[in-house]
Design an enzyme around this catalytic site. Structure first.
Site, mmCIF file in Angstrom:
data_model
loop_
_atom_site.group_PDB
_atom_site.id
_atom_site.type_symbol
_atom_site.label_atom_id
_atom_site.label_comp_id
_atom_site.label_asym_id
_atom_site.label_seq_id
_atom_site.Cartn_x
_atom_site.Cartn_y
_atom_site.Cartn_z
ATOM 1 N N THR A 124 -10.910 -7.870 0.650
ATOM 2 C CA THR A 124 -9.855 -6.941 -0.329
ATOM 3 C C THR A 124 -9.550 -7.885 -1.262
ATOM 4 O O THR A 124 -9.142 -9.138 -1.558
ATOM 5 C CB THR A 124 -9.099 -6.963 0.891
ATOM 6 N N GLU A 126 -6.329 -8.224 -1.741
ATOM 7 C CA GLU A 126 -4.747 -9.267 -1.408
ATOM 8 C C GLU A 126 -5.274 -10.705 -0.895
ATOM 9 O O GLU A 126 -4.701 -11.253 -1.130
ATOM 10 C CB GLU A 126 -4.268 -8.493 0.358
ATOM 11 N N TYR A 148 -2.555 -11.093 7.451
ATOM 12 C CA TYR A 148 -3.872 -10.714 6.260
ATOM 13 C C TYR A 148 -4.788 -10.854 5.520
ATOM 14 O O TYR A 148 -6.110 -10.958 5.578
ATOM 15 C CB TYR A 148 -3.285 -8.913 6.526
ATOM 16 N N LYS A 152 -8.676 -12.269 5.891
ATOM 17 C CA LYS A 152 -9.465 -11.931 4.891
ATOM 18 C C LYS A 152 -10.361 -13.222 4.152
ATOM 19 O O LYS A 152 -11.682 -13.051 4.136
ATOM 20 C CB LYS A 152 -9.495 -10.410 4.199
HETATM 21 P P1 NAP Z 1 -7.456 1.304 9.019
HETATM 22 O O1 NAP Z 1 -7.029 3.156 8.218
HETATM 23 O O2 NAP Z 1 -6.390 0.504 9.020
HETATM 24 O O3 NAP Z 1 -8.814 1.415 9.966
HETATM 25 C C1 NAP Z 1 -9.077 -0.446 10.399
HETATM 26 C C2 NAP Z 1 -9.913 0.075 11.482
HETATM 27 O O4 NAP Z 1 -10.501 -0.507 12.077
HETATM 28 C C3 NAP Z 1 -9.600 1.377 12.772
HETATM 29 O O5 NAP Z 1 -10.839 1.880 13.484
HETATM 30 C C4 NAP Z 1 -9.394 0.482 13.533
HETATM 31 O O6 NAP Z 1 -9.334 1.367 14.742
HETATM 32 C C5 NAP Z 1 -10.725 -0.456 13.423
HETATM 33 N N1 NAP Z 1 -9.794 -1.280 14.089
HETATM 34 C C6 NAP Z 1 -8.663 -2.055 14.272
HETATM 35 N N2 NAP Z 1 -8.090 -3.328 15.108
HETATM 36 C C7 NAP Z 1 -9.835 -3.261 16.296
HETATM 37 C C8 NAP Z 1 -10.220 -3.859 16.781
HETATM 38 N N3 NAP Z 1 -10.069 -5.188 17.513
HETATM 39 N N4 NAP Z 1 -11.633 -3.827 17.562
HETATM 40 C C9 NAP Z 1 -12.196 -2.449 16.509
HETATM 41 N N5 NAP Z 1 -12.014 -1.503 15.799
HETATM 42 C C10 NAP Z 1 -10.882 -2.220 14.945
HETATM 43 O O7 NAP Z 1 -8.401 0.745 7.207
HETATM 44 P P2 NAP Z 1 -9.446 1.637 5.814
HETATM 45 O O8 NAP Z 1 -8.150 1.652 5.285
HETATM 46 O O9 NAP Z 1 -10.265 2.347 6.240
HETATM 47 O O10 NAP Z 1 -9.843 -0.199 5.291
HETATM 48 C C11 NAP Z 1 -11.187 -0.304 5.887
HETATM 49 C C12 NAP Z 1 -11.379 -1.884 6.086
HETATM 50 O O11 NAP Z 1 -11.028 -2.429 4.599
HETATM 51 C C13 NAP Z 1 -10.745 -2.437 6.638
HETATM 52 O O12 NAP Z 1 -10.678 -3.955 6.874
HETATM 53 C C14 NAP Z 1 -9.396 -3.406 5.294
HETATM 54 O O13 NAP Z 1 -9.101 -3.949 5.699
HETATM 55 C C15 NAP Z 1 -10.601 -3.131 4.375
HETATM 56 N N6 NAP Z 1 -9.785 -3.175 2.753
HETATM 57 C C16 NAP Z 1 -9.512 -1.450 2.858
HETATM 58 C C17 NAP Z 1 -8.943 -1.833 2.002
HETATM 59 C C18 NAP Z 1 -7.348 0.289 1.381
HETATM 60 O O14 NAP Z 1 -6.857 -0.194 0.272
HETATM 61 N N7 NAP Z 1 -7.735 0.894 2.385
HETATM 62 C C19 NAP Z 1 -8.832 -2.300 0.545
HETATM 63 C C20 NAP Z 1 -9.921 -3.355 0.966
HETATM 64 C C21 NAP Z 1 -9.789 -3.690 1.888
HETATM 65 P P3 NAP Z 1 -7.996 2.969 15.660
HETATM 66 O O15 NAP Z 1 -8.492 3.540 14.574
HETATM 67 O O16 NAP Z 1 -8.644 2.022 16.857
HETATM 68 O O17 NAP Z 1 -7.270 2.065 14.576
HETATM 69 N N1 GDD Z 2 3.917 -0.511 3.362
HETATM 70 C C1 GDD Z 2 4.902 0.184 2.081
HETATM 71 N N2 GDD Z 2 5.981 0.795 2.838
HETATM 72 N N3 GDD Z 2 4.778 -0.321 1.191
HETATM 73 C C2 GDD Z 2 5.567 -0.416 0.295
HETATM 74 C C3 GDD Z 2 7.244 0.009 0.513
HETATM 75 C C4 GDD Z 2 7.351 1.141 1.931
HETATM 76 O O1 GDD Z 2 8.090 1.701 2.297
HETATM 77 N N4 GDD Z 2 7.934 0.719 -0.819
HETATM 78 C C5 GDD Z 2 6.722 -0.770 -1.748
HETATM 79 N N5 GDD Z 2 5.788 -1.122 -1.405
HETATM 80 C C6 GDD Z 2 4.903 -1.681 -1.160
HETATM 81 C C7 GDD Z 2 4.204 -2.953 -1.305
HETATM 82 O O2 GDD Z 2 5.240 -3.728 -0.585
HETATM 83 C C8 GDD Z 2 3.328 -3.096 -1.972
HETATM 84 O O3 GDD Z 2 4.052 -4.450 -2.776
HETATM 85 C C9 GDD Z 2 2.613 -1.566 -2.247
HETATM 86 O O4 GDD Z 2 3.071 -0.881 -2.061
HETATM 87 C C10 GDD Z 2 1.681 -1.725 -1.421
HETATM 88 O O5 GDD Z 2 2.144 -1.042 0.064
HETATM 89 P P1 GDD Z 2 1.082 -0.724 1.326
HETATM 90 O O6 GDD Z 2 0.279 0.323 0.724
HETATM 91 O O7 GDD Z 2 0.942 -1.514 2.184
HETATM 92 O O8 GDD Z 2 -0.313 -1.506 0.576
HETATM 93 P P2 GDD Z 2 -1.401 -2.985 0.762
HETATM 94 O O9 GDD Z 2 -1.414 -3.387 -1.157
HETATM 95 O O10 GDD Z 2 0.048 -4.059 1.199
HETATM 96 O O11 GDD Z 2 -2.504 -3.229 0.685
HETATM 97 C C11 GDD Z 2 -3.124 -2.460 1.342
HETATM 98 O O12 GDD Z 2 -3.979 -2.578 0.510
HETATM 99 C C12 GDD Z 2 -4.989 -3.226 0.452
HETATM 100 C C13 GDD Z 2 -5.739 -3.918 -0.903
HETATM 101 O O13 GDD Z 2 -5.624 -4.800 -1.602
HETATM 102 C C14 GDD Z 2 -4.225 -1.900 2.474
HETATM 103 O O14 GDD Z 2 -4.923 -0.983 2.761
HETATM 104 C C15 GDD Z 2 -4.199 -3.599 2.944
HETATM 105 O O15 GDD Z 2 -5.682 -3.058 4.165
HETATM 106 C C16 GDD Z 2 -5.569 -3.976 1.664
HETATM 107 O O16 GDD Z 2 -6.649 -4.334 2.417
#
Ligand code: NAP
Ligand code: GDD
Length: 322
Positions: A124, A126, A148, A152
């Site tokens: 990520t 992050e 987090y 990672k």
């Molecule tokens: P998500 O919607 O939160 O999905 C996370 C998955 O992990 C869910 O299927 C969840 O299961 C499972 N999980 C959580 N705890 C677990 C455990 N103890 N054992 C087995 N499974 C578990 O996340 P996503 O957005 O699809 O992201 C997928 C991956 O990419 C994550 O590793 C995230 O950190 C990473 N990532 C995401 C982004 C982004 O912007 N979306 C960017 C960079 C990296 P449940 O459904 O049961 O909760």
């Molecule tokens: N969630 C949330 N809720 N975020 C807010 C809010 C609010 O009400 N208001 C402002 N934000 C700002 C957060 O402070 C952050 O700077 C930004 O919006 C994005 O927040 P999120 O959507 O929660 O995502 P994230 O960037 O913290 O993390 C997501 O992206 C990562 C990749 O950079 C997650 O999907 C992580 O799992 C992933 O790794």
């Protein structure tokens, strides 16, 4: 014989899009899902009959060993994690265990069963956190700002280490934020699009947000899972940064979402201290040039198109609830 893939986190946003993509590519798809007291399969319900689901938890090594053995995969996509940044401050040790050590457990399960299996680690942006560079590439130094991000980063280096120490095909995809109508409702884009839809139909009065100035490089999850697959099709394992190369503020996201329903965002959005983070990542912007060149990958959906698509899906959902 078709290729076999095992996806951890198959019930999540990315897991569901990746499963669809791999099924289209002709894979036999296995998914690790944790046991829950009510169903967590909403996002994969439409493809449920085409999947082989195995129960297991990333905190439990025996269940991971069994899942790898049962799936006997060619490729493992390790997406399972506690992925919501604010919750990682509340649950730092669970985050370290599941998001950090869970990766080591998966790598160990593979190393013991068949070290030829190709491994994708869901890294990520992050991990860059307080990045010294305006745009972050594979050469940018890491400075995570949350439990987090730290977990990672541990998982990232474990993946590099298993590649170097055990000769495994282990790859890190460092993905910037990616969203979709299947995004969890607490993440900021979906929180905004859902609120805009609910306010438009009179089911909600206002939207409380934190830092409106935060900037993220937001792309569409549908595009990003294709990059994951491409990473495991290369001759050699490597690490890649995947993003659009553009960033936008939370404020811009609100402007677009409320515009889509014909409303002025300033009339409904209130800033609430409760949503500010203990340590914020102010701005992230990818330099995805290497992934574009080596993987021949391109994002296909603009930020504006994606937010409008999410609003429309949320509108349809709130209307169908009536
Ligand atoms: P998500 O919607 O939160 O999905 C996370 C998955 O992990 C869910 O299927 C969840 O299961 C499972 N999980 C959580 N705890 C677990 C455990 N103890 N054992 C087995 N499974 C578990 O996340 P996503 O957005 O699809 O992201 C997928 C991956 O990419 C994550 O590793 C995230 O950190 C990473 N990532 C995401 C982004 C982004 O912007 N979306 C960017 C960079 C990296 P449940 O459904 O049961 O909760
Ligand atoms: N969630 C949330 N809720 N975020 C807010 C809010 C609010 O009400 N208001 C402002 N934000 C700002 C957060 O402070 C952050 O700077 C930004 O919006 C994005 O927040 P999120 O959507 O929660 O995502 P994230 O960037 O913290 O993390 C997501 O992206 C990562 C990749 O950079 C997650 O999907 C992580 O799992 C992933 O790794």
């Amino acid at each position: 014989m078709s290729d076999r893939a095992l996806i951890t986190g198959i019930t999540g946003q990315d897991g569901s899009y990746l499963a669809e993509h791999l099924l289209r590519e002709g894979y036999e798809v296995y998914g690790l899902a944790r046991w829950t007291s009510t169903s967590n399969e909403d996002r994969i319900e439409h493809i449920r009959d085409d999947l082989n689901l195995l129960t297991g938890d990333l905190a439990d090594q025996p269940s991971l060993d069994r899942a790898v053995e049962a799936a006997d995969p060619d490729e493992v996509y390790h997406l399972g994690a506690l992925s919501f940044v604010p919750e990682s401050f509340t649950q730092p040790t669970v985050t370290s265990n599941v998001t950090g050590l869970g990766t080591t457990r998966m790598l160990e399960a593979i190393r013991k069963y068949d070290p030829e299996i190709r491994f994708y680690q869901a890294g990520t942006s992050e991990m860059f956190g307080n990045a010294p560079d305006e745009r972050q590439s594979i050469d940018t130094g890491f400075y995570p700002r949350s439990p987090y991000g730290v977990s990672k980063l541990y998982a990232h280096w474990m993946t590099v280490n298993y590649r170097e120490a055990h000769g495994m095909y282990a790859t890190n995809g460092i993905l910037f934020n990616h969203e979709s109508p299947r995004r969890g409702t607490q993440f900021v884009t979906r929180k905004i699009t859902r609120a805009a839809a609910r306010i438009a139909v009179g089911e909600q009065d206002e939207l409380r947000l934190g830092n409106l100035n935060a900037k993220r490089d937001w792309g569409h999850a549908r595009d990003y899972v294709k990059a994951m697959h491409l990473m495991l099709q290369q001759d050699e394992p490597d690490d890649y940064v995947v993003g659009t190369g553009e960033h936008h503020t939370v404020r811009e996201c609100a402007q677009i979402a409320f515009d889509e329903v014909g409303l002025e965002w300033e009339e409904y959005v209130k800033v609430d201290e409760k949503f500010f983070r203990a340590a914020e990542v102010d701005a992230l912007q990818a330099d995805p040039s290497r992934a574009k060149r080596k993987l021949e990958w391109e994002p296909t959906t603009t930020f504006d198109e994606m937010i409008r698509e999410m609003v429309q899906k949320d509108l349809a959902a709130v209307r169908s609830d009536d």
